[in-house]
Design a protein around this motif. Structure first.
Motif, PDB file in Angstrom:
ATOM      1  N   LYS A   1      -0.213  -5.118  -2.036  1.00  0.00           N
ATOM      2  CA  LYS A   1      -0.451  -6.394  -1.530  1.00  0.00           C
ATOM      3  C   LYS A   1      -1.670  -7.207  -2.172  1.00  0.00           C
ATOM      4  O   LYS A   1      -2.206  -8.310  -1.580  1.00  0.00           O
ATOM      5  CB  LYS A   1      -0.411  -6.425  -0.010  1.00  0.00           C
ATOM      6  CG  LYS A   1       0.702  -5.741   0.520  1.00  0.00           C
ATOM      7  CD  LYS A   1       2.057  -6.547   0.123  1.00  0.00           C
ATOM      8  CE  LYS A   1       3.415  -5.864   0.984  1.00  0.00           C
ATOM      9  NZ  LYS A   1       4.405  -6.386   0.585  1.00  0.00           N
TER      10      LYS A   1
ATOM     11  N   ILE B   1       7.167   3.864  -8.615  1.00  0.00           N
ATOM     12  CA  ILE B   1       6.709   2.994  -7.830  1.00  0.00           C
ATOM     13  C   ILE B   1       6.729   3.302  -6.297  1.00  0.00           C
ATOM     14  O   ILE B   1       7.920   3.220  -5.621  1.00  0.00           O
ATOM     15  CB  ILE B   1       7.281   1.456  -8.357  1.00  0.00           C
ATOM     16  CG1 ILE B   1       6.923   1.127  -9.801  1.00  0.00           C
ATOM     17  CG2 ILE B   1       6.404   0.302  -7.235  1.00  0.00           C
ATOM     18  CD1 ILE B   1       7.232  -0.176 -10.135  1.00  0.00           C
TER      19      ILE B   1
ATOM     20  N   LYS C   1      -2.546 -10.407  -6.691  1.00  0.00           N
ATOM     21  CA  LYS C   1      -1.253 -11.187  -6.899  1.00  0.00           C
ATOM     22  C   LYS C   1      -1.369 -12.425  -8.088  1.00  0.00           C
ATOM     23  O   LYS C   1      -2.489 -12.992  -8.333  1.00  0.00           O
ATOM     24  CB  LYS C   1      -0.867 -11.821  -5.464  1.00  0.00           C
ATOM     25  CG  LYS C   1      -0.240 -10.952  -4.510  1.00  0.00           C
ATOM     26  CD  LYS C   1       0.133 -11.633  -3.510  1.00  0.00           C
ATOM     27  CE  LYS C   1       0.703 -10.599  -2.337  1.00  0.00           C
ATOM     28  NZ  LYS C   1       1.263 -11.341  -0.912  1.00  0.00           N
TER      29      LYS C   1
ATOM     30  N   ILE D   1       1.415   3.962  -7.979  1.00  0.00           N
ATOM     31  CA  ILE D   1       2.465   4.360  -9.054  1.00  0.00           C
ATOM     32  C   ILE D   1       2.324   5.751  -9.158  1.00  0.00           C
ATOM     33  O   ILE D   1       1.096   6.367  -8.808  1.00  0.00           O
ATOM     34  CB  ILE D   1       2.525   3.968 -10.240  1.00  0.00           C
ATOM     35  CG1 ILE D   1       1.382   3.879 -11.055  1.00  0.00           C
ATOM     36  CG2 ILE D   1       3.315   2.449 -10.188  1.00  0.00           C
ATOM     37  CD1 ILE D   1       1.296   3.518 -12.434  1.00  0.00           C
TER      38      ILE D   1
ATOM     39  N   GLU E   1       4.210   1.783  -3.694  1.00  0.00           N
ATOM     40  CA  GLU E   1       4.047   1.012  -2.753  1.00  0.00           C
ATOM     41  C   GLU E   1       3.392  -0.139  -3.309  1.00  0.00           C
ATOM     42  O   GLU E   1       2.774  -0.300  -4.353  1.00  0.00           O
ATOM     43  CB  GLU E   1       2.862   1.451  -1.600  1.00  0.00           C
ATOM     44  CG  GLU E   1       3.147   2.558  -0.646  1.00  0.00           C
ATOM     45  CD  GLU E   1       4.213   2.081   0.379  1.00  0.00           C
ATOM     46  OE1 GLU E   1       4.408   0.537   0.644  1.00  0.00           O
ATOM     47  OE2 GLU E   1       4.968   2.922   0.758  1.00  0.00           O
ATOM     48  N   ASP E   2       3.740  -1.441  -2.742  1.00  0.00           N
ATOM     49  CA  ASP E   2       3.179  -2.741  -3.275  1.00  0.00           C
ATOM     50  C   ASP E   2       1.857  -2.812  -2.497  1.00  0.00           C
ATOM     51  O   ASP E   2       1.848  -3.103  -1.246  1.00  0.00           O
ATOM     52  CB  ASP E   2       3.983  -3.894  -2.962  1.00  0.00           C
ATOM     53  CG  ASP E   2       3.354  -5.210  -3.372  1.00  0.00           C
ATOM     54  OD1 ASP E   2       2.482  -5.206  -3.739  1.00  0.00           O
ATOM     55  OD2 ASP E   2       4.349  -6.241  -3.158  1.00  0.00           O
TER      56      ASP E   2
ATOM     57  N   ARG F   1      -0.157   8.408  -0.036  1.00  0.00           N
ATOM     58  CA  ARG F   1       0.608   7.248   0.304  1.00  0.00           C
ATOM     59  C   ARG F   1       0.563   6.657   1.833  1.00  0.00           C
ATOM     60  O   ARG F   1       0.413   5.585   2.322  1.00  0.00           O
ATOM     61  CB  ARG F   1       2.088   7.353   0.087  1.00  0.00           C
ATOM     62  CG  ARG F   1       2.937   6.288   0.410  1.00  0.00           C
ATOM     63  CD  ARG F   1       4.387   6.704   0.066  1.00  0.00           C
ATOM     64  NE  ARG F   1       5.264   5.670  -0.334  1.00  0.00           N
ATOM     65  CZ  ARG F   1       6.451   5.909  -0.759  1.00  0.00           C
ATOM     66  NH1 ARG F   1       7.025   6.964  -0.729  1.00  0.00           N
ATOM     67  NH2 ARG F   1       7.408   4.769  -0.916  1.00  0.00           N
TER      68      ARG F   1
ATOM     69  N   LEU G   1       1.865  -4.772 -11.596  1.00  0.00           N
ATOM     70  CA  LEU G   1       3.266  -4.577 -12.009  1.00  0.00           C
ATOM     71  C   LEU G   1       3.599  -5.298 -13.255  1.00  0.00           C
ATOM     72  O   LEU G   1       4.369  -4.739 -13.988  1.00  0.00           O
ATOM     73  CB  LEU G   1       3.997  -5.421 -11.051  1.00  0.00           C
ATOM     74  CG  LEU G   1       5.710  -5.510 -11.116  1.00  0.00           C
ATOM     75  CD1 LEU G   1       6.161  -3.957 -10.884  1.00  0.00           C
ATOM     76  CD2 LEU G   1       6.599  -6.218 -10.126  1.00  0.00           C
TER      77      LEU G   1
ATOM     78  N   GLN H   1       0.418  -2.113  -7.954  1.00  0.00           N
ATOM     79  CA  GLN H   1       1.260  -1.340  -7.090  1.00  0.00           C
ATOM     80  C   GLN H   1       0.566   0.178  -7.145  1.00  0.00           C
ATOM     81  O   GLN H   1      -0.456   0.218  -7.939  1.00  0.00           O
ATOM     82  CB  GLN H   1       2.561  -1.138  -8.037  1.00  0.00           C
ATOM     83  CG  GLN H   1       3.242  -2.339  -8.284  1.00  0.00           C
ATOM     84  CD  GLN H   1       3.992  -3.241  -7.120  1.00  0.00           C
ATOM     85  OE1 GLN H   1       4.497  -2.327  -6.425  1.00  0.00           O
ATOM     86  NE2 GLN H   1       3.598  -4.295  -6.905  1.00  0.00           N
TER      87      GLN H   1
ATOM     88  N   SER I   1       3.691 -10.882 -10.011  1.00  0.00           N
ATOM     89  CA  SER I   1       3.115  -9.325 -10.144  1.00  0.00           C
ATOM     90  C   SER I   1       2.055  -9.190  -8.894  1.00  0.00           C
ATOM     91  O   SER I   1       1.464 -10.436  -8.255  1.00  0.00           O
ATOM     92  CB  SER I   1       2.279  -9.376 -11.501  1.00  0.00           C
ATOM     93  OG  SER I   1       1.990  -7.928 -11.589  1.00  0.00           O
ATOM     94  N   SER I   2       1.625  -8.037  -8.506  1.00  0.00           N
ATOM     95  CA  SER I   2       0.631  -7.485  -7.564  1.00  0.00           C
ATOM     96  C   SER I   2       0.409  -6.080  -7.816  1.00  0.00           C
ATOM     97  O   SER I   2       1.069  -5.388  -8.800  1.00  0.00           O
ATOM     98  CB  SER I   2       0.962  -7.832  -6.147  1.00  0.00           C
ATOM     99  OG  SER I   2       2.185  -6.975  -5.823  1.00  0.00           O
TER     100      SER I   2
END
Length: 286
Positions: free
Chosen positions: A88, A83, A91, A185, A85-86, A202, A71, A183, A180-181
């Motif tokens: 995870k 954007i 980080k 996109i 999905e995060d 997705r 991010l 993403q 941040s983590s």
């Protein structure tokens, strides 16, 4: 219809990104000889490997339909992407930091026209302007930590995961600019034109993310203690109960349980009278 996914070619987020695709069922055909472009086991999906910092622009420009990157890099580039999905992982925090002996301990201590060295000039400038701080930004491409000690800057803006590197370099955190983590996109045009396939990708990825940290707990119990089992074993929407045809009065129960709760849940179930307890990994939750 081909979907091209941009992944980091190296660095700490590269291998987790490749593994996530594999767990989602989109594995690379050749995982040993990493090339610029790689085929996957889905004929409509290919992967391109490039620098994580370039991925926001490549996706925004349409050179790739999808991408996985931080991010911090997306925001720094100001990339016009969707954007989705995060993911995870990866980080980190973009933080302001100053030498331990510095008088700068918090944001309000930063004087006007202070000098900040960073690899993230746009994010740093925008953040400090939002805090009514007028500073000079010096852009560096690496070794940011040394800048205050050689007279280049008063403080730095840099990424940190645990803060260990800052401490090793005798720096202290002053403020957090961005958390941040990594993403997922998408190119905005590709998302419209190739939406069905992109949403399939997705769904596969999200199924893996939703399954992380969860286990499927299954057991047999006497029907008369079923209410006690339900109280001891909450699931996402409550446990599932089915009749065991070969044994009167016995039902099979299963539910999804958070991994950190499994130890206590299993012991509660045993005290109630559950038997034949199985704890099973979950690959995906769709």
């Amino acid at each position: 219809m081909e979907i091209k996914i941009a992944l980091p070619s190296k660095g700490r987020i590269s291998d987790p990104a490749v593994k996530l695709l594999s767990r989602a069922g989109i594995g690379l055909k050749d995982t040993v000889n990493r090339k610029l472009f790689s085929d996957t086991y889905d004929d409509q999906i290919s992967v391109m490997f490039t620098r994580a910092a370039d991925i926001p622009e490549f996706v925004a420009d349409g050179a790739a339909d999808l991408g996985m990157t931080g991010l911090d890099l997306i925001k720094e580039k100001g990339a016009q992407v969707k954007i989705m999905e995060d993911l995870k992982f990866g980080k980190s925090k973009l933080v302001l930091a100053a030498p331990e002996e510095s008088d700068i301990k918090k944001l309000t201590d930063i004087k006007q026209d202070s000098i900040v060295a960073t690899e993230f000039p746009n994010l740093t400038r925008k953040y400090l302007e939002s805090k009514k701080k007028s500073v000079k930004i010096v852009q560096l491409s690496g070794s940011t930590e040394i800048a205050p000690f050689i007279g280049v800057s008063d403080l730095i803006a840099d990424l940190t995961s645990t803060g260990t590197t800052l401490k090793m370099n005798h720096l202290q955190m002053v403020d957090t600019i961005l958390e941040s983590s990594v993403q997922l996109i998408a190119n905005t045009v590709s998302y419209v034109e190739k939406k069905e396939k992109i949403e399939e990708i997705r769904t596969g990825i999200k199924g893996v993310l939703d399954a992380d940290g969860k286990k499927l707990v299954m057991m047999n119990v006497d029907e008369e203690v079923l209410d006690d089992v339900k109280l001891a074993m909450p699931g996402m929407t409550g446990p599932t109960v089915s009749q065991v045809l070969s044994d009167n009065g016995v039902v099979a129960v299963h539910a999804v349980v958070n991994e950190h709760e499994v130890f206590h849940v299993v012991n509660r179930l045993k005290k109630i009278g559950a038997r034949d307890i199985l704890v099973v990994p979950i690959e995906r939750i769709i």
